[in-house]
Design a protein around this motif. Sequence first.
Motif, PDB file in Angstrom:
ATOM      1  N   ILE A  13       0.868  -1.176   0.000  1.00  0.00           N
ATOM      2  CA  ILE A  13       0.000   0.000   0.000  1.00  0.00           C
ATOM      3  C   ILE A  13       0.903   1.223   0.000  1.00  0.00           C
ATOM      4  O   ILE A  13       1.900   1.268   0.737  1.00  0.00           O
ATOM      5  CB  ILE A  13      -0.955   0.011   1.213  1.00  0.00           C
ATOM      6  CG1 ILE A  13      -2.017  -1.074   1.059  1.00  0.00           C
ATOM      7  CG2 ILE A  13      -1.617   1.379   1.371  1.00  0.00           C
ATOM      8  CD1 ILE A  13      -3.000  -1.144   2.215  1.00  0.00           C
ATOM      9  N   ARG A  21       0.223   9.459  -8.533  1.00  0.00           N
ATOM     10  CA  ARG A  21      -0.779   8.470  -8.148  1.00  0.00           C
ATOM     11  C   ARG A  21      -1.077   7.467  -9.269  1.00  0.00           C
ATOM     12  O   ARG A  21      -1.097   6.244  -9.028  1.00  0.00           O
ATOM     13  CB  ARG A  21      -2.052   9.171  -7.698  1.00  0.00           C
ATOM     14  CG  ARG A  21      -3.148   8.202  -7.243  1.00  0.00           C
ATOM     15  CD  ARG A  21      -4.446   8.926  -6.937  1.00  0.00           C
ATOM     16  NE  ARG A  21      -5.440   7.986  -6.450  1.00  0.00           N
ATOM     17  CZ  ARG A  21      -5.825   7.879  -5.182  1.00  0.00           C
ATOM     18  NH1 ARG A  21      -5.282   8.680  -4.271  1.00  0.00           N
ATOM     19  NH2 ARG A  21      -6.724   7.007  -4.821  1.00  0.00           N
ATOM     20  N   GLU A  55      -0.689   3.288  -9.046  1.00  0.00           N
ATOM     21  CA  GLU A  55      -1.838   2.406  -9.235  1.00  0.00           C
ATOM     22  C   GLU A  55      -1.621   1.464 -10.411  1.00  0.00           C
ATOM     23  O   GLU A  55      -2.167   0.356 -10.431  1.00  0.00           O
ATOM     24  CB  GLU A  55      -3.099   3.239  -9.447  1.00  0.00           C
ATOM     25  CG  GLU A  55      -3.541   4.002  -8.192  1.00  0.00           C
ATOM     26  CD  GLU A  55      -4.768   4.859  -8.437  1.00  0.00           C
ATOM     27  OE1 GLU A  55      -5.043   5.157  -9.624  1.00  0.00           O
ATOM     28  OE2 GLU A  55      -5.443   5.224  -7.459  1.00  0.00           O
ATOM     29  N   TRP A  64      -0.985  -1.403  -6.943  1.00  0.00           N
ATOM     30  CA  TRP A  64      -0.981  -1.041  -5.537  1.00  0.00           C
ATOM     31  C   TRP A  64      -2.087  -0.035  -5.245  1.00  0.00           C
ATOM     32  O   TRP A  64      -2.384   0.844  -6.073  1.00  0.00           O
ATOM     33  CB  TRP A  64       0.366  -0.425  -5.134  1.00  0.00           C
ATOM     34  CG  TRP A  64       1.531  -1.355  -5.299  1.00  0.00           C
ATOM     35  CD1 TRP A  64       1.496  -2.719  -5.407  1.00  0.00           C
ATOM     36  CD2 TRP A  64       2.909  -0.985  -5.390  1.00  0.00           C
ATOM     37  NE1 TRP A  64       2.756  -3.224  -5.545  1.00  0.00           N
ATOM     38  CE2 TRP A  64       3.652  -2.184  -5.538  1.00  0.00           C
ATOM     39  CE3 TRP A  64       3.589   0.222  -5.349  1.00  0.00           C
ATOM     40  CZ2 TRP A  64       5.034  -2.204  -5.652  1.00  0.00           C
ATOM     41  CZ3 TRP A  64       4.967   0.222  -5.459  1.00  0.00           C
ATOM     42  CH2 TRP A  64       5.686  -0.978  -5.604  1.00  0.00           C
ATOM     43  N   ARG A  65      -2.658  -0.151  -4.074  1.00  0.00           N
ATOM     44  CA  ARG A  65      -3.644   0.836  -3.619  1.00  0.00           C
ATOM     45  C   ARG A  65      -2.906   2.065  -3.094  1.00  0.00           C
ATOM     46  O   ARG A  65      -1.910   1.938  -2.375  1.00  0.00           O
ATOM     47  CB  ARG A  65      -4.539   0.241  -2.535  1.00  0.00           C
ATOM     48  CG  ARG A  65      -5.305  -0.987  -2.995  1.00  0.00           C
ATOM     49  CD  ARG A  65      -6.161  -1.576  -1.890  1.00  0.00           C
ATOM     50  NE  ARG A  65      -7.223  -0.662  -1.485  1.00  0.00           N
ATOM     51  CZ  ARG A  65      -8.133  -0.944  -0.550  1.00  0.00           C
ATOM     52  NH1 ARG A  65      -8.091  -2.115   0.080  1.00  0.00           N
ATOM     53  NH2 ARG A  65      -9.064  -0.069  -0.243  1.00  0.00           N
ATOM     54  N   VAL A  66      -3.402   3.237  -3.437  1.00  0.00           N
ATOM     55  CA  VAL A  66      -2.734   4.491  -3.105  1.00  0.00           C
ATOM     56  C   VAL A  66      -3.697   5.352  -2.287  1.00  0.00           C
ATOM     57  O   VAL A  66      -4.893   5.461  -2.620  1.00  0.00           O
ATOM     58  CB  VAL A  66      -2.282   5.247  -4.371  1.00  0.00           C
ATOM     59  CG1 VAL A  66      -1.563   6.537  -3.987  1.00  0.00           C
ATOM     60  CG2 VAL A  66      -1.390   4.363  -5.237  1.00  0.00           C
ATOM     61  N   PHE A  67      -3.152   5.938  -1.215  1.00  0.00           N
ATOM     62  CA  PHE A  67      -3.928   6.832  -0.366  1.00  0.00           C
ATOM     63  C   PHE A  67      -3.156   8.123  -0.178  1.00  0.00           C
ATOM     64  O   PHE A  67      -1.957   8.108   0.096  1.00  0.00           O
ATOM     65  CB  PHE A  67      -4.212   6.188   0.996  1.00  0.00           C
ATOM     66  CG  PHE A  67      -5.087   4.973   0.918  1.00  0.00           C
ATOM     67  CD1 PHE A  67      -6.459   5.081   1.067  1.00  0.00           C
ATOM     68  CD2 PHE A  67      -4.544   3.712   0.691  1.00  0.00           C
ATOM     69  CE1 PHE A  67      -7.280   3.964   0.995  1.00  0.00           C
ATOM     70  CE2 PHE A  67      -5.347   2.596   0.614  1.00  0.00           C
ATOM     71  CZ  PHE A  67      -6.719   2.717   0.759  1.00  0.00           C
ATOM     72  N   GLU A  84      -9.950   6.316   5.699  1.00  0.00           N
ATOM     73  CA  GLU A  84      -9.946   5.363   4.587  1.00  0.00           C
ATOM     74  C   GLU A  84      -8.724   4.445   4.655  1.00  0.00           C
ATOM     75  O   GLU A  84      -8.808   3.238   4.399  1.00  0.00           O
ATOM     76  CB  GLU A  84      -9.960   6.105   3.256  1.00  0.00           C
ATOM     77  CG  GLU A  84     -11.233   6.893   2.989  1.00  0.00           C
ATOM     78  CD  GLU A  84     -11.240   8.243   3.683  1.00  0.00           C
ATOM     79  OE1 GLU A  84     -10.252   8.539   4.398  1.00  0.00           O
ATOM     80  OE2 GLU A  84     -12.224   8.998   3.532  1.00  0.00           O
ATOM     81  N   LEU A  85      -7.564   5.015   4.994  1.00  0.00           N
ATOM     82  CA  LEU A  85      -6.346   4.208   5.115  1.00  0.00           C
ATOM     83  C   LEU A  85      -6.478   3.176   6.214  1.00  0.00           C
ATOM     84  O   LEU A  85      -6.085   2.007   6.043  1.00  0.00           O
ATOM     85  CB  LEU A  85      -5.140   5.113   5.381  1.00  0.00           C
ATOM     86  CG  LEU A  85      -3.812   4.416   5.680  1.00  0.00           C
ATOM     87  CD1 LEU A  85      -3.370   3.566   4.495  1.00  0.00           C
ATOM     88  CD2 LEU A  85      -2.739   5.425   6.051  1.00  0.00           C
ATOM     89  N   ALA A 132      -8.695   0.303   5.131  1.00  0.00           N
ATOM     90  CA  ALA A 132      -8.031  -0.485   4.082  1.00  0.00           C
ATOM     91  C   ALA A 132      -6.980  -1.409   4.686  1.00  0.00           C
ATOM     92  O   ALA A 132      -6.854  -2.578   4.279  1.00  0.00           O
ATOM     93  CB  ALA A 132      -7.406   0.450   3.051  1.00  0.00           C
ATOM     94  N   GLU A 162      -8.706  -4.307   6.338  1.00  0.00           N
ATOM     95  CA  GLU A 162      -9.214  -5.274   5.353  1.00  0.00           C
ATOM     96  C   GLU A 162      -8.110  -6.218   4.895  1.00  0.00           C
ATOM     97  O   GLU A 162      -8.313  -7.437   4.796  1.00  0.00           O
ATOM     98  CB  GLU A 162      -9.797  -4.508   4.165  1.00  0.00           C
ATOM     99  CG  GLU A 162     -10.333  -5.402   3.056  1.00  0.00           C
ATOM    100  CD  GLU A 162     -10.828  -4.593   1.872  1.00  0.00           C
ATOM    101  OE1 GLU A 162     -11.022  -5.194   0.794  1.00  0.00           O
ATOM    102  OE2 GLU A 162     -11.001  -3.359   2.016  1.00  0.00           O
ATOM    103  N   VAL A 163      -6.921  -5.679   4.616  1.00  0.00           N
ATOM    104  CA  VAL A 163      -5.817  -6.520   4.160  1.00  0.00           C
ATOM    105  C   VAL A 163      -5.360  -7.460   5.272  1.00  0.00           C
ATOM    106  O   VAL A 163      -5.073  -8.641   5.033  1.00  0.00           O
ATOM    107  CB  VAL A 163      -4.653  -5.643   3.672  1.00  0.00           C
ATOM    108  CG1 VAL A 163      -3.460  -6.507   3.273  1.00  0.00           C
ATOM    109  CG2 VAL A 163      -5.085  -4.775   2.508  1.00  0.00           C
TER     110      VAL A 163
END
Length: 486
Positions: A283, A302, A306, A310-313, A325-326, A329, A332-333
């Motif tokens: 992440i 960004r 992506e 990879w997920r980007v915050f 949100e981070l 996330a 969840e992982v």
Amino acid sequence: MSRFVDRVVIHVSAGDGGNGCASVHREKFKPLGGPDGGNGGNGGDVTLVVDAGVHTLLDFHFRPNAKATNGKQGQGSNRSGANGEGLELKVPDGTVVLTEDGEVLADLVGHGTQYVAARGGRGGLGNAALASKARKAPGFALLGEPGDARDLVLELRSVADVGLIGFPSAGKSSLIAVLSAARPKIADYPFTTLVPNLGVVTAGESVFTVADVPGLIPGASQGKGLGLDFLRHIERCAVLVHVVDCATEEPDRDPVSDVDAVEAELAQYTPSLGDDLAERPRIVVLNKIDIPDAADLAEIVRPEMEARGWRVFEVSTASQKGLRELTFALGEVVEADRASKPAPERTRVVLRPTAVDDSGFTVEPDPEIDGGFIVRGERPERWVRQTNFDNDEAIGYLGDRLARLGVEEALAAKGAKPGSPVTIGRMQFDWEPSTPAGVAVMMSGRGTDTRLDQTDRANAADRKAAKQARRVHGDETARGTGDDGE
């Protein structure tokens, strides 16, 4: 000032076993009442135990030597010696035990997990336990075995679900401070964080730990900078989070090159626990977007991040933008990683019986001595350590044990001749065969005690001969009386 120590070398020594006692029971009118020597006590073990209240290896840094107590010697009247007291060394959760060559011996995770680092020596048997029909009054006892002594390397590897990685001053300490109750040192100069910091984060029903580890620079996989002090603490993490400073003022740095430099170091590092860091989820956190120029740079990089899957915050620890949100996330992982792992099973007791064709020893030619042989095996080497070579009867007992095990037959099969030097453990002696497998020789009475010849008491054979003599004398007297009567 407290110090954080996550790697130490310690020397552990278990207790030696106590010697057995060679004693003969003495009582009035009983000059030789039989053997009554007790056994020696076992030496104490040195055990590593995980304690949740210990967080560093600092104690071992100042006191690297640990020694358990020895077992006591046996005494007469069948009194066994006391066992030595074991020594428990408390270590933090996540401690890995290695040899000096880097071989992993144990991975200690979970409160109460134990590992016997050095096992105590066995106590020697007293002559009462060695008595048999062939050896009714042994004039010897077995020696106690020495305890294990070894040098071990202890490395602390943080037990965390999420690892924050990135260049120095990227904002990792600030991020863990706003996500959890951890209070790491925060300053505007590189390498502010010199030790790992752990924080507990709650995201709905998910609770996980986050590790803020020391900053990374190119060459860390070879030990440059904080080097391995950083890398070893991410081996257990379920997800790695790139924390990128989008407001850096260094002209030769940008978010993409920072991430590539960190990934290059991760690719060159080989975890000793066996897992590949390249397979861990990633992440990317683009930090410090509260600064206008940083926000514009985050928008530019960004899409490239992506594109790598990879997920980007985009977050700001100052304004706390994007942190919610981070957090969810990451939860969840972590939950997905926990669900993918098999449920822990109870430790099973594994029995490994000795193979039918396993003699328990091997005989090899000695490469250093012409015509010599080396006997290797757990039992022969242990028996040699237990033997008092100042006692002829003890040496004879050792010879009997080796002969019953088949050592003499194996030596004869390898071509050993009388007088050939044979090495067992640390002892070397000239081989004198006593079984039909070798050259037959007349041996003195093993299992006898010379003190038996000094007593005036008649033994069973003398009493039987006297009884027969009285019977013959009585018969002759009776015949003589009958002749006189006629």
